[in-house]
Design a protein around this motif. Structure first.
Motif, PDB file in Angstrom:
ATOM      1  N   TRP A   7       0.811  -1.215   0.000  1.00 38.95           N
ATOM      2  CA  TRP A   7       0.000   0.000   0.000  1.00 38.95           C
ATOM      3  C   TRP A   7       0.850   1.274   0.000  1.00 38.95           C
ATOM      4  O   TRP A   7       1.801   1.400   0.782  1.00 38.95           O
ATOM      5  CB  TRP A   7      -0.867   0.046   1.247  1.00 38.95           C
ATOM      6  CG  TRP A   7      -1.903  -1.014   1.396  1.00 38.95           C
ATOM      7  CD1 TRP A   7      -1.777  -2.200   2.076  1.00 38.95           C
ATOM      8  CD2 TRP A   7      -3.250  -0.981   0.898  1.00 38.95           C
ATOM      9  NE1 TRP A   7      -2.957  -2.900   2.020  1.00 38.95           N
ATOM     10  CE2 TRP A   7      -3.880  -2.184   1.303  1.00 38.95           C
ATOM     11  CE3 TRP A   7      -3.978  -0.051   0.147  1.00 38.95           C
ATOM     12  CZ2 TRP A   7      -5.210  -2.477   0.998  1.00 38.95           C
ATOM     13  CZ3 TRP A   7      -5.298  -0.351  -0.160  1.00 38.95           C
ATOM     14  CH2 TRP A   7      -5.904  -1.546   0.258  1.00 38.95           C
ATOM     15  N   THR A  12      -4.151   7.277  -0.758  1.00 38.78           N
ATOM     16  CA  THR A  12      -4.539   5.889  -0.988  1.00 38.78           C
ATOM     17  C   THR A  12      -5.189   5.294   0.257  1.00 38.78           C
ATOM     18  O   THR A  12      -6.328   4.845   0.220  1.00 38.78           O
ATOM     19  CB  THR A  12      -3.322   5.042  -1.401  1.00 38.78           C
ATOM     20  OG1 THR A  12      -2.732   5.595  -2.581  1.00 38.78           O
ATOM     21  CG2 THR A  12      -3.713   3.596  -1.664  1.00 38.78           C
ATOM     22  N   LEU A  13      -4.445   5.302   1.366  1.00 38.72           N
ATOM     23  CA  LEU A  13      -5.010   4.863   2.649  1.00 38.72           C
ATOM     24  C   LEU A  13      -5.719   6.001   3.374  1.00 38.72           C
ATOM     25  O   LEU A  13      -6.781   5.802   3.965  1.00 38.72           O
ATOM     26  CB  LEU A  13      -3.906   4.312   3.558  1.00 38.72           C
ATOM     27  CG  LEU A  13      -3.202   3.027   3.146  1.00 38.72           C
ATOM     28  CD1 LEU A  13      -2.086   2.713   4.135  1.00 38.72           C
ATOM     29  CD2 LEU A  13      -4.177   1.865   3.077  1.00 38.72           C
ATOM     30  N   LEU A  91      -9.400   8.040   7.177  1.00 41.58           N
ATOM     31  CA  LEU A  91      -9.179   6.893   6.313  1.00 41.58           C
ATOM     32  C   LEU A  91     -10.105   7.014   5.114  1.00 41.58           C
ATOM     33  O   LEU A  91     -11.244   7.478   5.243  1.00 41.58           O
ATOM     34  CB  LEU A  91      -9.496   5.602   7.053  1.00 41.58           C
ATOM     35  CG  LEU A  91      -8.523   5.136   8.136  1.00 41.58           C
ATOM     36  CD1 LEU A  91      -9.060   3.861   8.773  1.00 41.58           C
ATOM     37  CD2 LEU A  91      -7.134   4.897   7.570  1.00 41.58           C
ATOM     38  N   ILE A  95     -11.051   1.388   3.165  1.00 42.15           N
ATOM     39  CA  ILE A  95      -9.703   1.027   3.596  1.00 42.15           C
ATOM     40  C   ILE A  95      -9.717   0.169   4.867  1.00 42.15           C
ATOM     41  O   ILE A  95      -9.057  -0.873   4.932  1.00 42.15           O
ATOM     42  CB  ILE A  95      -8.840   2.287   3.787  1.00 42.15           C
ATOM     43  CG1 ILE A  95      -8.545   2.944   2.430  1.00 42.15           C
ATOM     44  CG2 ILE A  95      -7.537   1.950   4.521  1.00 42.15           C
ATOM     45  CD1 ILE A  95      -7.811   2.065   1.442  1.00 42.15           C
ATOM     46  N   HIS A  96     -10.425   0.600   5.879  1.00 43.26           N
ATOM     47  CA  HIS A  96     -10.421  -0.178   7.127  1.00 43.26           C
ATOM     48  C   HIS A  96     -10.939  -1.593   6.882  1.00 43.26           C
ATOM     49  O   HIS A  96     -10.374  -2.581   7.395  1.00 43.26           O
ATOM     50  CB  HIS A  96     -11.254   0.519   8.202  1.00 43.26           C
ATOM     51  CG  HIS A  96     -11.116  -0.135   9.546  1.00 43.26           C
ATOM     52  ND1 HIS A  96     -12.014  -1.065  10.009  1.00 43.26           N
ATOM     53  CD2 HIS A  96     -10.159  -0.005  10.508  1.00 43.26           C
ATOM     54  CE1 HIS A  96     -11.626  -1.482  11.205  1.00 43.26           C
ATOM     55  NE2 HIS A  96     -10.516  -0.864  11.529  1.00 43.26           N
ATOM     56  N   LEU A  99      -8.175  -3.609   5.049  1.00 43.86           N
ATOM     57  CA  LEU A  99      -7.063  -3.943   5.937  1.00 43.86           C
ATOM     58  C   LEU A  99      -7.442  -5.090   6.870  1.00 43.86           C
ATOM     59  O   LEU A  99      -6.629  -5.990   7.138  1.00 43.86           O
ATOM     60  CB  LEU A  99      -6.642  -2.715   6.745  1.00 43.86           C
ATOM     61  CG  LEU A  99      -6.034  -1.549   5.963  1.00 43.86           C
ATOM     62  CD1 LEU A  99      -5.715  -0.393   6.898  1.00 43.86           C
ATOM     63  CD2 LEU A  99      -4.794  -1.974   5.187  1.00 43.86           C
ATOM     64  N   THR A 195      -8.387   8.718  -5.494  1.00 46.47           N
ATOM     65  CA  THR A 195      -8.713   9.448  -4.264  1.00 46.47           C
ATOM     66  C   THR A 195      -7.632  10.461  -3.912  1.00 46.47           C
ATOM     67  O   THR A 195      -7.639  11.034  -2.820  1.00 46.47           O
ATOM     68  CB  THR A 195      -8.918   8.462  -3.097  1.00 46.47           C
ATOM     69  OG1 THR A 195      -7.905   7.444  -3.125  1.00 46.47           O
ATOM     70  CG2 THR A 195     -10.284   7.801  -3.189  1.00 46.47           C
ATOM     71  N   ASN A 214     -12.712   4.883  -6.008  1.00 42.42           N
ATOM     72  CA  ASN A 214     -12.355   4.703  -4.600  1.00 42.42           C
ATOM     73  C   ASN A 214     -12.535   3.222  -4.295  1.00 42.42           C
ATOM     74  O   ASN A 214     -12.929   2.444  -5.167  1.00 42.42           O
ATOM     75  CB  ASN A 214     -13.199   5.591  -3.676  1.00 42.42           C
ATOM     76  CG  ASN A 214     -14.675   5.317  -3.805  1.00 42.42           C
ATOM     77  OD1 ASN A 214     -15.140   4.183  -3.646  1.00 42.42           O
ATOM     78  ND2 ASN A 214     -15.440   6.367  -4.107  1.00 42.42           N
ATOM     79  N   PHE A 215     -12.262   2.833  -3.054  1.00 41.93           N
ATOM     80  CA  PHE A 215     -12.330   1.418  -2.692  1.00 41.93           C
ATOM     81  C   PHE A 215     -13.559   1.087  -1.851  1.00 41.93           C
ATOM     82  O   PHE A 215     -13.557   0.108  -1.099  1.00 41.93           O
ATOM     83  CB  PHE A 215     -11.057   1.003  -1.954  1.00 41.93           C
ATOM     84  CG  PHE A 215      -9.814   1.049  -2.800  1.00 41.93           C
ATOM     85  CD1 PHE A 215      -9.846   0.725  -4.146  1.00 41.93           C
ATOM     86  CD2 PHE A 215      -8.594   1.423  -2.244  1.00 41.93           C
ATOM     87  CE1 PHE A 215      -8.696   0.759  -4.925  1.00 41.93           C
ATOM     88  CE2 PHE A 215      -7.438   1.463  -3.007  1.00 41.93           C
ATOM     89  CZ  PHE A 215      -7.490   1.137  -4.353  1.00 41.93           C
ATOM     90  N   THR A 218     -15.609  -2.955  -1.778  1.00 45.84           N
ATOM     91  CA  THR A 218     -14.513  -3.856  -1.424  1.00 45.84           C
ATOM     92  C   THR A 218     -14.588  -5.173  -2.198  1.00 45.84           C
ATOM     93  O   THR A 218     -13.551  -5.775  -2.506  1.00 45.84           O
ATOM     94  CB  THR A 218     -14.495  -4.132   0.088  1.00 45.84           C
ATOM     95  OG1 THR A 218     -15.763  -4.653   0.486  1.00 45.84           O
ATOM     96  CG2 THR A 218     -14.211  -2.860   0.869  1.00 45.84           C
TER      97      THR A 218
END
Length: 228
Positions: A7, A12-13, A91, A95-96, A99, A195, A214-215, A218
C-alpha cells in the motif's frame, strides 16, 4: 500461493488535508529561515527525501546530505503538530474493511510501499490508528527514487515471511502514475485509485491492472486480487 499487497499511504489509505505539505513548509522556515510554496513542486507520488532535495534547490540552498537530513528531522518534529492542528483527516472509503480482510486472510500479506520516511509513515498511520496492520515496508529512507523501492519491499517481505513472492502475485496500490510505474518496474500488478490528485481517466492512461474511483466497493477490489 501467498499474495503480497503493498500500500501507498497519502491519497490511498488516508487523506490528511495537507498536514505533510504544511509540515514541510513550516520545517523549512524553522530550520533554514526560508519560505517555499510547495505548490510549484511536482510532489505527488514522490518520496520525502526527493521532495526535501527539490525544495532546497528551489530556495537556493545546497541539497547536501546534511541539509536534507536536518530538513527532514525538522519535518518529522513538525508533522504530529500539523496532524493535530489542521482540518481532521480520515481513512479513505473501504480502507479499514480491506485492511481487516487481508489481516485475517491466510493467503495474503500486506505491507507498505510509500514515499514517506518510515518514521513519517508511523506518525501518520498511528494518528489514524492503522499502523498495526503493517509489519514491514519500503520507504523514502531506502531511496529518494520511488522506482527503487519495490525490491526493498520484496526483500523485507521475504525476510519476514520466508516467501519469494512472484510478480503476478504482488500488488502495488497507489493514487499516482509513480505508483503504477514503480509496480511495473518489478513486474507487479498495479491497482490505481483516484482518491488523490489524479482522476480515473488520468490514471488509466498509464495502464494499471485496475483503476477505481475509490475502494468503497470492497468486493470489486477483492475480485482484482483474486483474479487468475
Amino acid at each position: 500461493m501467498k499474495k503480497l499487497i503493498l500500500w501507498d499511504i497519502d491519497g490511498t489509505l488516508i487523506v490528511s488535508h495537507g498536514a505533510g505539505f504544511r509540515a514541510m513548509e513550516r520545517a523549512l522556515v524553522q530550520r533554514f529561515g526560508r519560505q517555499c510554496d510547495l505548490h510549484q513542486i511536482d510532489w505527488a507520488g514522490r518520496t520525502d527525501s526527493w521532495i526535501a532535495g527539490e525544495v532546497l534547490r528551489v530556495v537556493g540552498l545546497p541539497d547536501t546530505p546534511e541539509n536534507i537530513h536536518d530538513y527532514l528531522e525538522a519535518y518529522l518534529e513538525t508533522l504530529p503538530l500539523e496532524l493535530q492542528a489542521g482540518r481532521p483527516g480520515q481513512l479513505l472509503p473501504g480502507i479499514h474493511e480491506l485492511l481487516e480482510i487481508f489481516r485475517h486472510r491466510p493467503d495474503t500479506i500486506q505491507g507498505l510501499l510509500t514515499g514517506n520516511l518510515e518514521r513519517g509513515a508511523r506518525i501518520k498511520l498511528t494518528h489514524f490508528e492503522v499502523w498495526h496492520y503493517f509489519e514491514f515496508g519500503a520507504y523514502a529512507d531506502d531511496s529518494p527514487l520511488r522506482n527503487d523501492l519495490g525490491p526493498h519491499a520484496l526483500r523485507r517481505a521475504r525476510d519476514k515471511h520466508a516467501v519469494d513472492f512472484k510478480p503476478d502475485q504482488t500488488f502495488i496500490i497507489g493514487d499516482t502514475p509513480h505508483d503504477i510505474e514503480c509496480g511495473k518496474v518489478i513486474g507487479a500488478r498495479t491497482i490505481a485509485v483516484a482518491t488523490g490528485k489524479y482522476s480515473v481517466a488520468e490514471l488509466a492512461v498509464h495502464q494499471p491492472t485496475a483503476v477505481f474511483a475509490n475502494f468503497a466497493d470492497t468486493a470489486a477490489f477483492l475480485r482484482v486480487i483474486d483474479a487468475p
